[in-house]
Design a protein around this motif. Sequence first.
Motif, short mmCIF file in Angstrom:
data_model
loop_
_atom_site.label_atom_id
_atom_site.label_comp_id
_atom_site.label_asym_id
_atom_site.label_seq_id
_atom_site.Cartn_x
_atom_site.Cartn_y
_atom_site.Cartn_z
N PHE A 41 0.81 -1.22 0.00
CA PHE A 41 0.00 0.00 0.00
C PHE A 41 0.85 1.27 0.00
O PHE A 41 0.40 2.32 0.47
N ASN A 42 2.10 1.18 -0.50
CA ASN A 42 3.00 2.35 -0.53
C ASN A 42 3.16 2.95 0.86
O ASN A 42 3.28 4.16 1.03
N CYS A 43 3.22 2.07 1.85
CA CYS A 43 3.15 2.56 3.23
C CYS A 43 4.05 1.74 4.16
O CYS A 43 3.99 0.51 4.16
N ILE A 44 4.88 2.42 4.92
CA ILE A 44 5.56 1.80 6.05
C ILE A 44 4.61 2.00 7.22
O ILE A 44 4.52 3.08 7.79
N ASP A 45 3.86 0.97 7.51
CA ASP A 45 2.67 1.13 8.35
C ASP A 45 3.02 1.40 9.81
O ASP A 45 4.16 1.36 10.24
N TRP A 46 1.97 1.68 10.58
CA TRP A 46 2.12 2.06 11.98
C TRP A 46 2.98 1.06 12.75
O TRP A 46 2.74 -0.14 12.71
N HIS A 47 3.97 1.57 13.47
CA HIS A 47 4.82 0.72 14.30
C HIS A 47 5.63 1.60 15.25
O HIS A 47 5.72 2.82 15.08
N TRP A 48 6.19 0.97 16.24
CA TRP A 48 7.12 1.65 17.14
C TRP A 48 8.17 0.64 17.57
O TRP A 48 8.00 -0.57 17.42
N HIS A 49 9.27 1.13 18.07
CA HIS A 49 10.34 0.24 18.52
C HIS A 49 11.15 0.95 19.61
O HIS A 49 11.08 2.17 19.77
N LYS A 50 11.90 0.16 20.34
CA LYS A 50 12.72 0.71 21.41
C LYS A 50 13.92 1.48 20.86
O LYS A 50 14.47 2.35 21.54
N GLU A 51 14.32 1.15 19.65
CA GLU A 51 15.49 1.80 19.05
C GLU A 51 15.19 3.26 18.71
O GLU A 51 14.04 3.65 18.50
N ASP A 241 -12.36 0.41 7.61
CA ASP A 241 -11.27 0.46 6.62
C ASP A 241 -10.03 -0.26 7.15
O ASP A 241 -9.32 -0.92 6.39
N TYR A 242 -9.78 -0.14 8.45
CA TYR A 242 -8.65 -0.87 9.04
C TYR A 242 -8.89 -2.38 8.96
O TYR A 242 -7.96 -3.15 8.63
N LEU A 243 -10.11 -2.80 9.23
CA LEU A 243 -10.47 -4.22 9.14
C LEU A 243 -10.25 -4.74 7.72
O LEU A 243 -9.64 -5.80 7.52
N ILE A 244 -10.73 -4.00 6.72
CA ILE A 244 -10.57 -4.43 5.33
C ILE A 244 -9.08 -4.49 4.96
O ILE A 244 -8.62 -5.44 4.32
N SER A 245 -8.34 -3.47 5.37
CA SER A 245 -6.91 -3.43 5.08
C SER A 245 -6.19 -4.62 5.70
O SER A 245 -5.34 -5.26 5.06
N TYR A 246 -6.54 -4.96 6.94
CA TYR A 246 -5.91 -6.09 7.62
C TYR A 246 -6.27 -7.40 6.94
O TYR A 246 -5.42 -8.28 6.77
N ARG A 247 -7.53 -7.54 6.53
CA ARG A 247 -7.94 -8.74 5.81
C ARG A 247 -7.15 -8.90 4.52
O ARG A 247 -6.70 -10.00 4.17
N LEU A 248 -6.97 -7.81 3.79
CA LEU A 248 -6.23 -7.87 2.53
C LEU A 248 -4.77 -8.22 2.75
O LEU A 248 -4.16 -8.96 1.97
N LEU A 280 -11.50 -5.51 -4.41
CA LEU A 280 -10.81 -4.76 -3.37
C LEU A 280 -9.31 -4.99 -3.42
O LEU A 280 -8.51 -4.06 -3.24
N PHE A 281 -8.94 -6.25 -3.65
CA PHE A 281 -7.51 -6.59 -3.68
C PHE A 281 -6.81 -5.84 -4.81
O PHE A 281 -5.73 -5.27 -4.62
N LYS A 282 -7.42 -5.84 -5.98
CA LYS A 282 -6.80 -5.15 -7.11
C LYS A 282 -6.75 -3.64 -6.87
O LYS A 282 -5.79 -2.96 -7.26
N ASN A 283 -7.76 -3.11 -6.23
CA ASN A 283 -7.77 -1.68 -5.93
C ASN A 283 -6.63 -1.29 -5.00
O ASN A 283 -6.02 -0.23 -5.15
N ARG A 284 -6.30 -2.16 -4.03
CA ARG A 284 -5.23 -1.87 -3.06
C ARG A 284 -3.85 -2.18 -3.62
O ARG A 284 -2.91 -1.43 -3.43
N TYR A 285 -3.72 -3.32 -4.29
CA TYR A 285 -2.40 -3.78 -4.73
C TYR A 285 -2.11 -3.52 -6.20
O TYR A 285 -0.98 -3.76 -6.66
N HIS A 286 -3.11 -3.07 -6.93
CA HIS A 286 -2.98 -2.81 -8.37
C HIS A 286 -2.62 -4.08 -9.14
O HIS A 286 -2.04 -4.02 -10.22
#
Length: 298
Positions: A41-51, A241-248, A280-286
Amino acid sequence: MQLNASYPKILTDENLMETVQHGDGSYPFRYYYENIAQFDFNCIDWHWHKELEFVYIESGAPVLWIGTQQFDLSEGNGIFINSKVLHRFYSPTDAFIPNFVFMPSFIAAQDSFIYQKYVLPIISSSLPYQIFRKENPWQARILSLMQQIISAQDSSSRELLTSFLIQNLWLELYENIDISQTREQDPHFCASQVRVQLMMQYIHNNYAHALSLDDIAGHVMVSKSTALNLFRKYLHTTPIDYLISYRLKQAALLLTKTEKKIYTISSETGFNNVDYFCRLFKNRYHLTPTQYRVEKCF
């Protein structure tokens, strides 16, 4: 030692903590050269780390989210992201971002005087991030040091040179930022984040089943409007939208890791209609699910 490493996926646990280890105990530093457009999805998605993390924008114009704040970045900018700070990058087109992450102990041992005086005050301060722009003299010096650290990864003495430059980088940061305030935990803020994380975990555990906004909100005993507001505030999306994204994302994983039929994957990831899933899959991943499987597996 792996250099110039990159992996086009962010792996996290249910609390969005990144599960990838950056470096190891003997050398807790890792450099990455990444193109945001190559991530799902052209995205470095939500995350956190100790570093601690430093990112340089080599090219492109990515969007950065830090918690509830959004920033438009441009070529030549740099960013410092403090330990345990939730963040996300997005770019609709190529955006190359050489970056390096390291444990605070890479600067000095935790039981040392240097760590207590110069490291701990920053990682425990109210500063979640710092954007560097070349127009500002001290920030330009930071950007120069970041570029030197990036270049040092091709040196035969990269470990010692990197350590030396990180010390200089940290000194420049320490001498120019405001660390007079420590991070204060707002009980309301913490409670809101916990609710979002619990709703996310509920989605992760139940995405294969039929879920509604009522189900998601009811899991943490809030109204539908509150659930919507919390997701928009912290994740800049809606629960559905988060649910759909996670399913995909789970479907994409099954496509590359298994030989299951498309309709089986559709059903197992919560899509009752295979045509709707494919659209939906094609719409997200092209790519269609079949095209995605072929491209990622071969």
